[in-house]
Design an enzyme around this catalytic site. Structure first.
Site, short mmCIF file in Angstrom:
data_model
loop_
_atom_site.label_atom_id
_atom_site.label_comp_id
_atom_site.label_asym_id
_atom_site.label_seq_id
_atom_site.Cartn_x
_atom_site.Cartn_y
_atom_site.Cartn_z
N ASP A 153 -41.68 106.15 63.31
CA ASP A 153 -41.83 106.97 62.89
C ASP A 153 -43.57 107.78 63.52
O ASP A 153 -44.47 107.11 62.74
CB ASP A 153 -42.05 107.45 61.06
N ASP B 237 -43.55 110.20 58.08
CA ASP B 237 -42.47 111.58 56.91
C ASP B 237 -41.26 110.35 57.11
O ASP B 237 -40.58 111.03 56.29
CB ASP B 237 -42.27 112.55 57.45
N ASP C 10 -19.56 111.39 73.30
CA ASP C 10 -19.23 110.99 72.20
C ASP C 10 -17.70 111.15 72.33
O ASP C 10 -17.19 112.41 72.41
CB ASP C 10 -19.81 112.53 71.59
N GLU D 30 -17.52 106.99 75.82
CA GLU D 30 -17.34 106.31 74.59
C GLU D 30 -16.24 107.00 73.61
O GLU D 30 -16.00 108.14 73.30
CB GLU D 30 -17.97 107.03 73.10
CA LIG Z 1 -41.41 111.33 62.09
#
Ligand SMILES: [Ca+2]
Ligand SMILES: [Ca+2]
Length: 503
Positions: free
Chosen positions: A18, A22, A191, A247
């Site tokens: 991060d 946040d 996916d 996948e």
């Molecule tokens: Ca962030």
């Protein structure tokens, strides 16, 4: 091809790094970690979905395929990151989710607005539902009251399945792929790609004796391969060394292999090996043997964002066993996929209260269980399928900011584990790409095999083991002791040895 010897590293963006505090990992956070990733030795990054999304299924419900969710940054951040990754010889593959869109995707909003809308047929609408069950539980059909028809969703009801019988859908998706190819990505992870098509007669699925539904008509449908071939051919024509990994929502090797035949995907995730529930050496060896007989390169992994971490699940918190699995995965003929934090032995994160659970699958399970047990028991059982376990935030420094999810506990042996991973990755680089695996043997909890000129002995047992070989070999990794004539080695309990043929 560049990917044959590469070590891939999966980044589950929300929990990785991060940059702005946040509580959500973001693209800048990944960019800042490029030096670290480089130092680990990995060569390709797989980014999980970062597209705009209501995040009902943590980003696997996409509402715009050609943009970046503001939570993760902007398209400019993505370009900067990609450029810097490439400058550091790191390839980047991105996750594409084409079985379904979010119900907030403009395509679905249009489709749902009226039966006459030009995009009506982009999704699967029916007056009467079949008995098909969603993979997240409950019916796979949702009544939409504006037009009074049901739409199909193989996962959450906020994830509406696209209609792949419609040529306009194929074209629209191809344009999405073009968009990212133009930006310079090096590959795609597709996916749940075997869910793409459904039975065109909409027959009901049979139930097994246990009452569980057999997914006969909603996955792996005839005709799916020609749809996929067409798509892959189109992108390979534009960029011939593009890497494609599928996948397949199955742990059956014959089904998985169907998707890596000529003209299809470069490889597919081997859940037959990767998602084993416990360290069963017989099963591991059998799957390994079968994977070796396959054409093409299989994938080797024991971690992903969808399963409990191998530190807890397979190694049972034993760093020696963990190291043996790392050797097996990295010094082998296959494509290894690490999952963020694995290289430092990250632990499962277990939510202590239902309000801390983020995984939609675990939340559903909890609600179902409440009818037959108390809250505490329901949480314990829901946590057994909880995909949050591997999704805890990674901790890069001592500061403990509140994240969108709790933190993955750090492994006290993390630094030593990292050093082992680095060494093995270097070994793979200097000795690979590996061509042939032979002589797979399991004896007294000791798994041994050869890859090209290397002899690998993984002693999972409690006894020292003695191995004899035809050609004299010298130690290149591990703690085995080679005899004076160089033709046998003794490997201590829960240790490994890698030898290389002399000359
Ligand atoms: Ca962030
Ligand atoms: Ca589908």
């Amino acid at each position: 091809m560049w990917w044959e010897n590469a070590v891939f590293y999966e980044i589950y963006i929300a929990s990785f790094a991060d940059s702005n505090g946040d509580g959500f990992g973001d693209i800048e956070g990944i960019r800042e970690k490029i030096p670290y990733l480089k130092e680990c030795g990995v060569e390709a990054l797989w980014l999980t979905p970062f597209y705009p999304s209501p995040r009902v299924d943590n980003g696997y419900d996409v509402s715009d395929y050609c943009a970046v969710d503001s939570q993760y940054g902007t398209i400019e951040h993505f370009k900067l990151f990609l450029e810097e990754a490439h400058r550091n010889q790191l390839k980047v593959i991105i996750d594409v989710v084409f079985n379904h869109t979010s119900t907030e995707h403009p395509w679905f909003i249009e489709s749902a607005s009226s039966k006459n809308n030009p995009k009506r047929d982009w999704y699967i609408w029916r007056d009467q539902p079949t008995n098909w069950e969603s993979f997240f539980g409950g019916s796979a059909w949702q009544l939409e009251t504006v037009t009074n028809q049901y739409y199909y969703h193989s996962f959450a009801k906020e994830q509406a399945d696209l209609n792949w019988q419609n040529p306009e859908v194929k074209q629209a998706i191809f344009e999405v792929l073009l968009f990212w190819l133009d930006l310079g990505v090096d590959g795609f992870r597709f996916d749940v790609i075997n869910n793409l098509t459904v039975d065109n007669q909409f027959r009901d699925n049979p139930n097994e004796e246990t009452g569980e539904q057999q997914h006969l008509y909603d996955v792996n449908q005839p005709g799916i391969q020609s749809v996929l071939k067409e798509m892959i051919q189109q992108i390979k024509e534009i960029k011939s060394d593009i890497f494609t990994v599928a996948e397949i929502s199955s742990d059956s090797l014959p089904i998985i292999s169907e998707y890596t035949r000529d003209g299809l995907f470069d490889t597919a995730f081997n859940f037959n090996l990767g998602s084993i529930e416990q360290l069963d050496l017989k099963k591991l060896t059998n799957e390994f043997k079968k994977m070796t007989e396959q054409k093409g390169r299989p994938t080797f992994f024991f971690n992903s964002h969808d399963m409990s971490r191998s530190w807890n699940r397979l190694a049972k918190e034993d760093s020696q066993v963990y190291q043996l699995l790392a050797v097996f995965m990295l010094i082998n003929r296959g494509i290894p996929f690490l999952f963020q934090g694995e290289e430092q032995g990250a632990l499962d994160y277990l939510p202590q209260s239902i309000k801390d659970v983020r995984d939609v699958q675990a939340k559903n399970k909890y609600q179902q269980l409440l009818s037959s047990m108390d809250e505490e028991q329901a949480l314990i059982q829901a946590n057994q399928v909880n995909r949050d376990r591997s999704r805890g935030m990674l901790t890069w420094s001592a500061k403990s900011d509140m994240g969108w999810i709790g933190q993955s506990p750090k492994n006290p042996e993390g630094e030593q584990i990292l050093a082992v991973y680095q060494q093995l990755i270097q070994l793979r680089k200097s000795e690979g790409p590996f061509g042939t695996v032979t002589g797979i043997t399991l004896e007294n909890e000791c798994l041994s095999y050869r890859v090209d000129k290397l002899q690998i002995v993984l002693n999972f047992g409690q006894q020292t083991t003695e191995q004899i070989f035809e050609d004299a070999a010298q130690t290149i990794f591990g703690t085995g002791r080679v005899s004076s004539n160089g033709q046998s080695v003794s490997v201590p309990p829960k240790s490994c040895w890698i030898g290389k043929d002399n000359g």
